[in-house]
Every structure is written in C-alpha cells, then in structure tokens.
Design an enzyme around this catalytic site. Structure first.
Site, mmCIF file in Angstrom:
data_model
loop_
_atom_site.group_PDB
_atom_site.id
_atom_site.type_symbol
_atom_site.label_atom_id
_atom_site.label_comp_id
_atom_site.label_asym_id
_atom_site.label_seq_id
_atom_site.Cartn_x
_atom_site.Cartn_y
_atom_site.Cartn_z
ATOM 1 N N GLY A 1 -3.437 30.294 -39.724
ATOM 2 C CA GLY A 1 -2.081 29.836 -40.003
ATOM 3 C C GLY A 1 -1.125 30.969 -40.263
ATOM 4 O O GLY A 1 -1.147 32.020 -39.620
ATOM 5 N N GLU B 1 1.206 25.453 -34.508
ATOM 6 C CA GLU B 1 -0.234 25.437 -34.769
ATOM 7 C C GLU B 1 -0.561 24.474 -35.911
ATOM 8 O O GLU B 1 0.315 24.150 -36.736
ATOM 9 C CB GLU B 1 -0.699 26.852 -35.124
ATOM 10 N N PRO C 1 0.821 -1.223 0.000
ATOM 11 C CA PRO C 1 0.000 0.000 0.000
ATOM 12 C C PRO C 1 0.851 1.268 0.000
ATOM 13 O O PRO C 1 1.951 1.297 0.557
ATOM 14 C CB PRO C 1 -0.807 -0.129 1.300
ATOM 15 N N CYS D 1 8.690 1.075 -2.714
ATOM 16 C CA CYS D 1 9.067 2.362 -2.128
ATOM 17 C C CYS D 1 9.505 2.131 -0.680
ATOM 18 O O CYS D 1 8.704 1.696 0.149
ATOM 19 C CB CYS D 1 7.904 3.350 -2.183
ATOM 20 N N ARG E 1 -1.483 31.308 -24.626
ATOM 21 C CA ARG E 1 -1.668 31.578 -26.048
ATOM 22 C C ARG E 1 -0.705 32.701 -26.450
ATOM 23 O O ARG E 1 -0.318 33.513 -25.617
ATOM 24 C CB ARG E 1 -3.107 31.990 -26.319
ATOM 25 N N HIS E 2 -0.311 32.716 -27.710
ATOM 26 C CA HIS E 2 0.545 33.810 -28.176
ATOM 27 C C HIS E 2 -0.253 35.112 -28.200
ATOM 28 O O HIS E 2 -1.493 35.112 -28.208
ATOM 29 C CB HIS E 2 1.107 33.499 -29.564
ATOM 30 N N ASP F 1 -5.886 -2.906 -10.608
ATOM 31 C CA ASP F 1 -5.164 -2.149 -9.592
ATOM 32 C C ASP F 1 -5.438 -2.729 -8.208
ATOM 33 O O ASP F 1 -6.548 -2.636 -7.693
ATOM 34 C CB ASP F 1 -5.593 -0.675 -9.655
#
Length: 407
Positions: A251, A343, A43, A155, A238-239, A125
C-alpha cells in the site's frame, strides 16, 4: 489505551465468506428474483456476441451464476454441423420438427439449470424468429415463474464482420449472407409489446426499452447500452517500481525508484509507438503505413501510477472524427486519474511488510492466508470490494472506441 477502552461495542466487519459486498452475492433467492434472457433476431446480427458479453459480465463482476444455452449447439449435437440450406426452410415439416426438437432440448436443460439453488440468470440464444416460437418458449418457461427479458438484435447495415467473410468484398459478402438468412426473413416477426418485457437493439446504436423493471433486468439493459461491435484494444501496465516495493511494504503512496522511472520512460516510448499508432498495410505493395491514432490514458489516483505515466506525451490530434460524425480536437493520452483503479487499501496494515503484519496481527495474517479473495483488511478492503468498484470502469471500457492504456 486499548480499543476496548474507547469503543466497547465496535461495529465488527465480518470476515471470510461474509466479507463479500452484499450487492455482489448470489445467495438464497426466490424464483421471481431470477432472470431468463431470450435472444432473438436474424442470423449474424450479434446475438451470440451480446449473450457472451452479458454472461461474462454477470458471472465475474456481479458474481451471479449464469449460463448460456445456444440452440444451434443442440442442433449440431443432434443432427450434425454441415446441414443443407433446406434444413432452415420453414415450409419443410420434417426439418422444422428437428429444429423444434433442438429448441426443446435447450429449454429442458435451461429449466433444470434455473431450478438449482443459487442460480440467477440463464440465456437462451437462438433466432426465435417467429412469434409462435417465442410464445412456446414463454409457455414452457412458465413453470419457473422467473422474469423473462427478450433482447432483439436488428442489423441492416452492409458491414460484415463474421470470420467467414473476412476475405470477401463487402457487397459480395452481404449478398451471400442475404441468401443464407432469406429463409428466416420470410417468416420473421419482430418483437412487439405482446412479447412482454424486451429490448430492441438497432445496429448497436439505437435502443428501445419496453416495460423493463427490477434490479437484474436494469443491470443488463445498462450494460448492453454500452456495448458496441467496433474493434479496439486496451493495454494494462503495472506501475514502475516504487519506494515501498523496494522495501517490501504494501500500500502507501510512495514515489518511484530510479528503476521505476526508467520503466516509465520506456512505457512512454511504447505508448507513442504502439498504443497511439495506427498501422495499415498496403494491399498491393505490402508496405506499412503508420499514423497517430487517438488513444486514452487512465491511471489510479496514487502517486506511483501518475509518475509512471509522467513521460507520455500529450500531442494534439486535430479533427478526430467520432463514429457519430462529430469532429473534435483530440489531446493524445490526456491523463484521467480514477479512484476505482487504486490498489487494494490495506486499512490498519497499510504501509507494513507482510512480516510485520504476521507479527502485529497474527490472526488477521492467518485469515488472509486461508482465503485471499474474500478476506477484508481491518478498516480496509477485500479483493471482492475491488471487483465491485471496478464495475463502472468496465462499462467505460465497453463504450470506449479508442485504444486505452491503463496504469
């Protein structure tokens, strides 16, 4: 001269459903091309986290129908969520029978799912701590004749990241955790060669891959070797407004307008004050301590994205220490232009407005309106093509530790 004059037998790229790149189509497959992933490990070793990441990756970027079957969910559905510690005692036959019932229910629904047409990957799982349980799983799934890949997570570090332990000291949290999983440790059998094809993950740093072959298993292995559990954040921007944005053209490779440059200046301030800044709060005084932290900058290769990032400063941070102990001099926001981030290329329609496309190519315009996701511009790209070329970027994001600003 029309295209028919100089190219009477053209290579025609199909549109609609067939525009999807072949590599990302689920399609009709045989049972041997399907994959079942069985998670195993004690676990709180990251099994569910890894299973969820694998599922999202396969579903979205490879367009493969994938589903997780968490045995714990079936157990809670059958017997409730607040179960005593004795429920996980392997010497208690009554409780063991109930846990096996939950596992068999998950297996039954997993088999039903994997028997469906077009389905490619299922994940089971659970801890699957004992070899006897894993043998039972293999035998039960044998009716499908699918490939089976075991993924074991190990772990042994004393860092607890589970939300249940967020307000506890590390030593206290680890002691509590050890008591809860002691029942599993007493009977745990590590995965070995007798379990067949498998991957062993040690502290998300060391990987042992055994007898793993085939397209899908190799894709999964490559993906999980780029995963880590360190928290990090990435920012998508975004640009700024481009000349083509202003004129309504798609484009192209135009530069920014004055409004776009103002956006770029403000983005530079945000990058310096937020993206590249670490903020820690003093536990006693509550005061914030701000200090520069290493951060990355990725843009596309297009002019408008590079100009959007032009005002971001590239200061030197000395002796940044990696998690593996290496120390380096770090150039803050060192630009990295990536073709994968460009793009969508509109082919023969590049540089036109949508009104011009409707007038010059009415049939293409109509096809795009019917299905924008899979439509491919003549001599251009579809959004599914973009999804495919973004896959390497996703792997880079997964393995990166520092904050990333993507323009």
């Amino acid at each position: 001269m029309s295209s028919n004059d100089y190219n009477p037998t053209p290579h025609v790229i199909p549109e609609g459903q067939n525009a999807t790149p072949l590599e990302v189509v689920g399609g009709d497959v045989t049972s041997t091309e399907k994959l079942i992933i069985v998670m195993t490990g004690l676990p709180a070793t990251g099994k569910t986290h890894i299973a969820n990441r694998i599922s999202r990756y396969l579903n979205f970027f490879l367009d493969l129908d994938t589903k997780i079957f968490n045995v714990g969910d079936y157990r809670r559905r059958l017997f409730g969520s607040n179960l005593p510690a004795e429920f996980f005692d392997h010497t208690n036959k009554e409780y063991m029978a109930k846990r096996e019932e939950a596992c068999d229910m998950a297996l039954k629904e997993l088999i039903e799912f994997m028997s469906m047409d077009g389905v490619r990957v299922g994940l089971l799982d659970s801890t699957n701590a004992q070899k006897q349980r894993r043998d039972h799983i293999r035998e039960t799934l044998g009716v499908l004749k699918c490939k089976i890949l075991m993924i074991e997570t190990i772990c042994d570090k004393k860092e607890m990241t589970h939300p249940y332990y967020k307000d506890m000291a590390d030593d206290e949290a680890f002691a509590d955790f050890e008591r809860k999983r002691k029942n599993y440790e007493d009977v745990y059998n590590p995965v070995d060669e007798k379990d067949g094809s498998h991957v062993k993950i040690f502290n998300h740093q060391t990987f042992v891959v055994h007898n793993t072959r085939g397209y899908l298993p190799q894709k999964v292995v490559h993906f999980i070797m780029n995963l880590h559990t360190m928290p990090r954040v990435f920012y998508l921007s975004r640009h700024g407004q481009s000349e083509y944005n202003l004129s309504g053209k798609i484009g192209g490779d135009s530069g920014l307008t004055e409004a776009g440059r103002e956006f770029a200046r403000r983005l530079a301030v945000f990058a310096q004050n937020t993206v590249g800044m670490s903020i820690e709060r003093d536990s006693e005084s509550g005061e914030e301590k701000r200090s520069p932290c290493p951060a990355r900058l990725w843009t596309s290769t297009l002019r408008r994205t590079k100009e959007t990032a032009q005002y971001i400063k590239h200061n030197l941070i000395k002796f940044h220490k990696w998690d593996n102990g290496d120390e380096v001099e770090w150039i803050q926001f060192q630009p990295r232009a990536r073709r994968n981030l460009d793009e969508l290329y509109a082919g023969v329609c590049d540089g036109l407005t949508y009104k011009e496309i409707e007038e010059k190519f009415p049939e293409e315009f109509a096809r795009r309106q019917e299905d924008k996701l899979t439509y491919r511009y003549p001599r251009g790209e579809s959004y599914m093509d973009i999804t495919l070329r973004l896959e390497p970027v996703v792997l880079d994001i997964e393995r990166t530790r520092e904050p990333i600003l993507i323009v």
